[in-house]
Write a protein that holds these residues in place. Structure first.
Motif, short mmCIF file in Angstrom:
data_model
loop_
_atom_site.label_atom_id
_atom_site.label_comp_id
_atom_site.label_asym_id
_atom_site.label_seq_id
_atom_site.Cartn_x
_atom_site.Cartn_y
_atom_site.Cartn_z
N ASP A 55 52.37 -47.81 43.96
CA ASP A 55 53.18 -46.59 43.95
C ASP A 55 53.12 -45.85 42.62
OD1 ASP A 55 54.08 -46.77 46.57
OD2 ASP A 55 55.75 -48.08 46.03
N TRP A 56 52.79 -46.56 41.54
CA TRP A 56 52.80 -45.92 40.22
C TRP A 56 51.81 -44.76 40.07
CZ3 TRP A 56 56.45 -45.92 36.74
CH2 TRP A 56 57.40 -46.94 36.76
N PRO A 57 50.57 -44.90 40.53
CA PRO A 57 49.66 -43.74 40.41
C PRO A 57 50.18 -42.50 41.14
CG PRO A 57 48.41 -45.72 40.91
CD PRO A 57 49.86 -46.09 41.04
N LEU A 58 50.76 -42.70 42.30
CA LEU A 58 51.31 -41.57 43.04
C LEU A 58 52.53 -40.97 42.32
CD1 LEU A 58 51.00 -42.88 46.70
CD2 LEU A 58 49.64 -41.09 45.59
N ALA A 59 53.32 -41.83 41.70
CA ALA A 59 54.47 -41.33 40.95
C ALA A 59 54.02 -40.51 39.75
CB ALA A 59 55.35 -42.50 40.49
N TYR A 60 53.02 -41.01 39.03
CA TYR A 60 52.51 -40.25 37.89
C TYR A 60 51.86 -38.94 38.34
CZ TYR A 60 53.48 -44.14 34.76
OH TYR A 60 54.09 -45.11 34.03
N MET A 61 51.15 -38.98 39.47
CA MET A 61 50.57 -37.76 40.00
C MET A 61 51.67 -36.75 40.32
SD MET A 61 48.43 -37.07 43.52
CE MET A 61 49.91 -37.11 44.53
N HIS A 62 52.77 -37.23 40.89
CA HIS A 62 53.89 -36.37 41.24
C HIS A 62 54.47 -35.69 39.99
CE1 HIS A 62 56.95 -35.20 44.22
NE2 HIS A 62 57.82 -35.28 43.22
N ILE A 63 54.59 -36.46 38.92
CA ILE A 63 55.11 -35.91 37.66
C ILE A 63 54.17 -34.85 37.11
CG2 ILE A 63 55.64 -36.47 35.26
CD1 ILE A 63 56.45 -39.31 36.36
N VAL A 64 52.90 -35.17 37.03
CA VAL A 64 51.92 -34.24 36.45
C VAL A 64 51.84 -32.96 37.28
CG1 VAL A 64 49.46 -33.91 35.99
CG2 VAL A 64 50.59 -36.02 35.27
N LEU A 65 51.79 -33.10 38.60
CA LEU A 65 51.71 -31.91 39.44
C LEU A 65 52.99 -31.08 39.39
CD1 LEU A 65 49.73 -33.17 42.57
CD2 LEU A 65 48.88 -32.06 40.50
N GLY A 66 54.13 -31.74 39.27
CA GLY A 66 55.39 -31.01 39.13
C GLY A 66 55.43 -30.20 37.85
N LEU A 67 54.96 -30.81 36.75
CA LEU A 67 54.88 -30.06 35.49
C LEU A 67 53.86 -28.93 35.58
CD1 LEU A 67 55.12 -33.04 32.98
CD2 LEU A 67 56.92 -31.40 33.59
N ALA A 68 52.78 -29.17 36.31
CA ALA A 68 51.78 -28.11 36.50
C ALA A 68 52.37 -26.94 37.29
CB ALA A 68 50.55 -28.66 37.21
N VAL A 69 53.20 -27.23 38.28
CA VAL A 69 53.86 -26.16 39.03
C VAL A 69 54.70 -25.31 38.07
CG1 VAL A 69 55.69 -25.67 40.72
CG2 VAL A 69 53.87 -27.27 41.29
N LEU A 70 55.45 -25.97 37.19
CA LEU A 70 56.28 -25.22 36.23
C LEU A 70 55.44 -24.33 35.33
CD1 LEU A 70 58.97 -27.81 35.10
CD2 LEU A 70 59.34 -25.68 36.34
N VAL A 71 54.37 -24.89 34.77
CA VAL A 71 53.53 -24.12 33.84
C VAL A 71 52.87 -22.95 34.56
CG1 VAL A 71 51.44 -24.24 32.43
CG2 VAL A 71 53.16 -26.04 32.26
N LEU A 72 52.29 -23.21 35.72
CA LEU A 72 51.60 -22.14 36.45
C LEU A 72 52.58 -21.07 36.95
CD1 LEU A 72 48.91 -24.16 38.46
CD2 LEU A 72 48.63 -22.87 36.32
N ALA A 73 53.77 -21.50 37.37
CA ALA A 73 54.76 -20.53 37.84
C ALA A 73 55.26 -19.67 36.67
CB ALA A 73 55.92 -21.24 38.52
#
Length: 176
Positions: A55-73
């Motif tokens: 589950d850890w790789p998916l959790a880290y992916m979720h964090i990185v993609l969430g931060l990417a959403v913030l930056v891109l938005a």
């Protein structure tokens, strides 16, 4: 001769604006579809348990993609303010224009609020900040339902109790 500070209206979105739009949309879709790893890790950590290694790789992916959403938005909003957007046709009914503006504002608010609440939960350990208890109403409805319907979905009410406990909410939420 006086120079005008107003900029000329643009006729279309830039390639960057279109790329940002679809990138944010795609990232949100991935976050929505692939959130299970983060959910499992978050719940295990909140309970003081060890999360599964898978589950850890998916959790880290979720964090990185969430931060990417913030930056891109944020980039998207900055570009919108700096460059502008094409004017609307003007042919719409005023009520529809108002509805479109309200919907647009709500979508932008969610694009920022959801990842910010997840970041607050993960990085600042704010209880309940990253939770989206979408099943609570269904569980509340089941708790008042006929006994045969409650027995059909006991795991749902147990899940709501876990979400409530994880968020620091009072016990017995599922029986409200």
């Amino acid at each position: 001769m006086e120079q005008s500070m107003a900029r000329a209206p643009i006729s279309s979105y830039s390639k960057t604006q279109m790329w940002l739009h679809w990138s944010v949309a795609a990232l949100i879709l991935v976050q929505f579809v692939a959130h299970d790893g983060m959910e499992h890790v978050w719940r295990a950590l909140r309970r003081g348990q060890e999360a599964a290694a898978g589950d850890w790789p998916l959790a880290y992916m979720h964090i990185v993609l969430g931060l990417a959403v913030l930056v891109l938005a944020a980039w998207r909003l900055w570009l919108r303010a700096a460059r502008g957007v094409p004017p609307v046709s003007g042919m719409e009914h005023p009520a529809l224009r108002l509805l479109a503006k309200i919907t647009h504002l709500a979508i932008y608010a969610l694009i920022f609020i959801v990842p910010l609440s997840g970041a607050a939960a993960w990085f600042l350990q704010v209880p309940g900040a990253g939770l989206v208890p979408c099943r609570r109403q269904e569980c509340a409805a089941l708790s008042g339902a006929a006994p045969h319907r409650r027995r059909a979905r006991p795991a749902l009410c147990a899940e709501v109790e876990c979400v409530a406990a994880d968020a620091g909410l009072p016990a017995g939420l599922a029986s409200l």
